[in-house]
Write a protein that holds these residues in place. Structure first.
Motif, PDB file in Angstrom:
ATOM      1  N   VAL A 154      24.219  55.832  -3.021  1.00 26.35           N
ATOM      2  CA  VAL A 154      25.065  56.659  -3.906  1.00 26.35           C
ATOM      3  C   VAL A 154      25.787  57.760  -3.118  1.00 26.35           C
ATOM      4  N   PRO A 155      25.054  58.575  -2.317  1.00 25.75           N
ATOM      5  CA  PRO A 155      25.774  59.600  -1.537  1.00 25.75           C
ATOM      6  C   PRO A 155      26.801  59.042  -0.555  1.00 25.75           C
TER       7      PRO A 155
ATOM      8  N   VAL B   9      28.596  56.164  -0.811  1.00 23.30           N
ATOM      9  CA  VAL B   9      29.784  55.722  -1.556  1.00 23.30           C
ATOM     10  C   VAL B   9      30.583  56.934  -2.040  1.00 23.30           C
ATOM     11  N   HIS B  10      29.875  57.939  -2.536  1.00 23.47           N
ATOM     12  CA  HIS B  10      30.529  59.169  -3.004  1.00 23.47           C
ATOM     13  C   HIS B  10      31.343  59.808  -1.874  1.00 23.47           C
ATOM     14  N   GLN B  11      30.713  59.870  -0.688  1.00 19.20           N
ATOM     15  CA  GLN B  11      31.376  60.475   0.484  1.00 19.20           C
ATOM     16  C   GLN B  11      32.598  59.666   0.926  1.00 19.20           C
TER      17      GLN B  11
ATOM     18  N   LEU C   5      34.548  57.795  -0.929  1.00 19.40           N
ATOM     19  CA  LEU C   5      35.647  58.029  -1.884  1.00 19.40           C
ATOM     20  C   LEU C   5      36.263  59.414  -1.667  1.00 19.40           C
ATOM     21  N   ALA C   6      35.385  60.412  -1.425  1.00 17.50           N
ATOM     22  CA  ALA C   6      35.856  61.787  -1.207  1.00 17.50           C
ATOM     23  C   ALA C   6      36.706  61.886   0.067  1.00 17.50           C
ATOM     24  N   LYS C   7      36.226  61.238   1.146  1.00 19.23           N
ATOM     25  CA  LYS C   7      36.973  61.264   2.420  1.00 19.23           C
ATOM     26  C   LYS C   7      38.309  60.538   2.297  1.00 19.23           C
TER      27      LYS C   7
ATOM     28  N   ASN D 164      39.960  60.487  -0.316  1.00 20.09           N
ATOM     29  CA  ASN D 164      40.712  61.324  -1.261  1.00 20.09           C
ATOM     30  C   ASN D 164      41.255  60.511  -2.435  1.00 20.09           C
TER      31      ASN D 164
ATOM     32  N   ASP E  60      40.057  58.647  -6.416  1.00 21.74           N
ATOM     33  CA  ASP E  60      39.102  58.566  -7.522  1.00 21.74           C
ATOM     34  C   ASP E  60      38.650  57.114  -7.656  1.00 21.74           C
ATOM     35  N   LYS E  61      37.416  56.901  -8.078  1.00 22.63           N
ATOM     36  CA  LYS E  61      36.920  55.519  -8.202  1.00 22.63           C
ATOM     37  C   LYS E  61      37.762  54.674  -9.164  1.00 22.63           C
TER      38      LYS E  61
ATOM     39  N   LEU F 168      28.764  48.623 -10.140  1.00 24.76           N
ATOM     40  CA  LEU F 168      29.953  49.470 -10.087  1.00 24.76           C
ATOM     41  C   LEU F 168      31.207  48.686 -10.513  1.00 24.76           C
TER      42      LEU F 168
END
Length: 340
Positions: free
Chosen positions: A59-60, A62-64, A66-68, A70, A72-73, A101
């Motif tokens: 989870v962290p 995949v979150h990272q 997407l954030a890197k 820039n 949204d899922k 997902l």
């Protein structure tokens, strides 16, 4: 389906690295890898511990990613994941997460063969790195795999040689263990080899027909050699470490290069691409560069971060499959053994 604005999330969990990557029209926007340090104290990957760590990391990671990138899922076009080959428990974590997902976002799901990922990593748009032209010979060398493959097209591949026992990365790590070096020992052998004499000690190369490999006999030969020499001199490893490492590396690189030369002779193909974690090895890279000059080969070595297990290579395969609309449904299952 917007072919001009395709975002694919790649997920890789075949062994002990949890990785997620976002690719946009062939260009990598993020490639996040969480390494599992827990295996170091055991001197090798413990499958049960690996799958538990994946559950904590996915989870962290995949979150990272997407954030890197820039994004949204909700902007994702599809999700690509490693279906196999690999450790079953590890693969199940990535497969289950990808399925959930994709279902939650109502977007397509793409399964990827890990070995094709290593080969097709060469087609990531990366400044300063050329892409091979079809047909080419790919040699995938890692902790779990040693293969020579004719690549006729993105998804038209033929394995013409592979290991009949241990993989080359395993030979490096087990040799390092015999020398008392910490896990993973392959990079340490490479490091010490650069300062040693490759002709100091001779190890017999296994005789294997055709283009197949065998490394178990070499590991045994190294073990017996070390046992014999340390019985005579308890400080033998300490006094000769760099020369031992250089001799081991020279033997392994010679085995790989001999088979590659044979493959080129048989096929007439002079474009050679390597992939997998062991392709980061300086001895192999040097030998390939030398072959460009002496044999007239054109060699392709991917960017370092795309050689070890990573999700960018899964994302590029996902991107290529997305263009052909090669999707799978939620009934897809992980496969520990999964041939190209």
């Amino acid at each position: 389906m917007d072919a001009n604005n395709t975002y694919i999330l790649g997920i890789e969990s075949s062994c002990d690295d949890t990785s997620a990557s976002v690719i946009h029209n062939g260009k990598i926007l993020s490639n996040v890898v969480a390494n599992q340090k827990i295996h170091e104290e055991y001197g090798g990957v413990v499958p049960e511990l690996a799958s538990r760590a994946h559950q904590q990391n996915i989870v962290p990671v995949v979150h990272q990613a997407l954030a890197k990138a820039n994004i949204d899922k909700k902007q994702l076009s599809a999700i690509a994941f490693t279906r196999g080959p690999g450790l079953m428990g590890s693969l199940l974590v990535g497969t289950s997460f990808a399925k959930s997902l994709a279902m939650g976002l109502n977007i397509p799901l793409i399964e990827v063969n890990h070995m094709q990922g290593h080969i097709l990593a060469h087609f990531i748009d990366e400044k300063g790195f050329d892409k091979p032209e079809f047909p080419f010979i790919a040699m995938t060398i890692s902790g779990g795999h040693t293969q020579i493959v004719i690549v006729k097209d993105y998804f038209d591949m033929e394995v013409i040689g592979e290991t009949i026992d241990d993989a080359v990365g395993e030979a490096y790590d087990k040799s390092a263990k015999i020398l008392g070096l910490p896990y993973p020992g392959g990079p340490l052998i490479d490091k010490y080899a650069n300062e040693g004499n490759p002709k100091a000690f001779q190890f017999t190369k296994p005789k294997v027909d055709g283009l197949n490999f065998s490394f178990s006999g070499l590991k045994t030969a190294i073990l017996y050699f070390i046992q014999k020499e340390t019985a005579k001199n308890p400080n033998f490893i300490e006094e000769n470490l760099k020369d031992i490492c250089a001799s081991i590396q020279f033997t392994i690189v010679t085995i790989l290069m001999d088979k590659l030369k044979k493959a080129v002779k048989q096929t007439g193909i002079k474009q050679i691409a390597i992939g997998g974690g062991v392709s980061a090895n300086s001895g192999i890279r040097t030998a390939l560069k030398k072959a460009e000059k002496t044999m007239g080969w054109k060699t392709f070595i991917p960017k370092f971060e795309y050689t070890t297990d990573n999700a960018a290579m899964i994302a590029i395969v996902g991107y290529l499959k997305y263009q052909n609309q090669e999707f799978v449904d939620e009934s897809v299952i992980a496969q520990a053994r999964y041939h190209i």
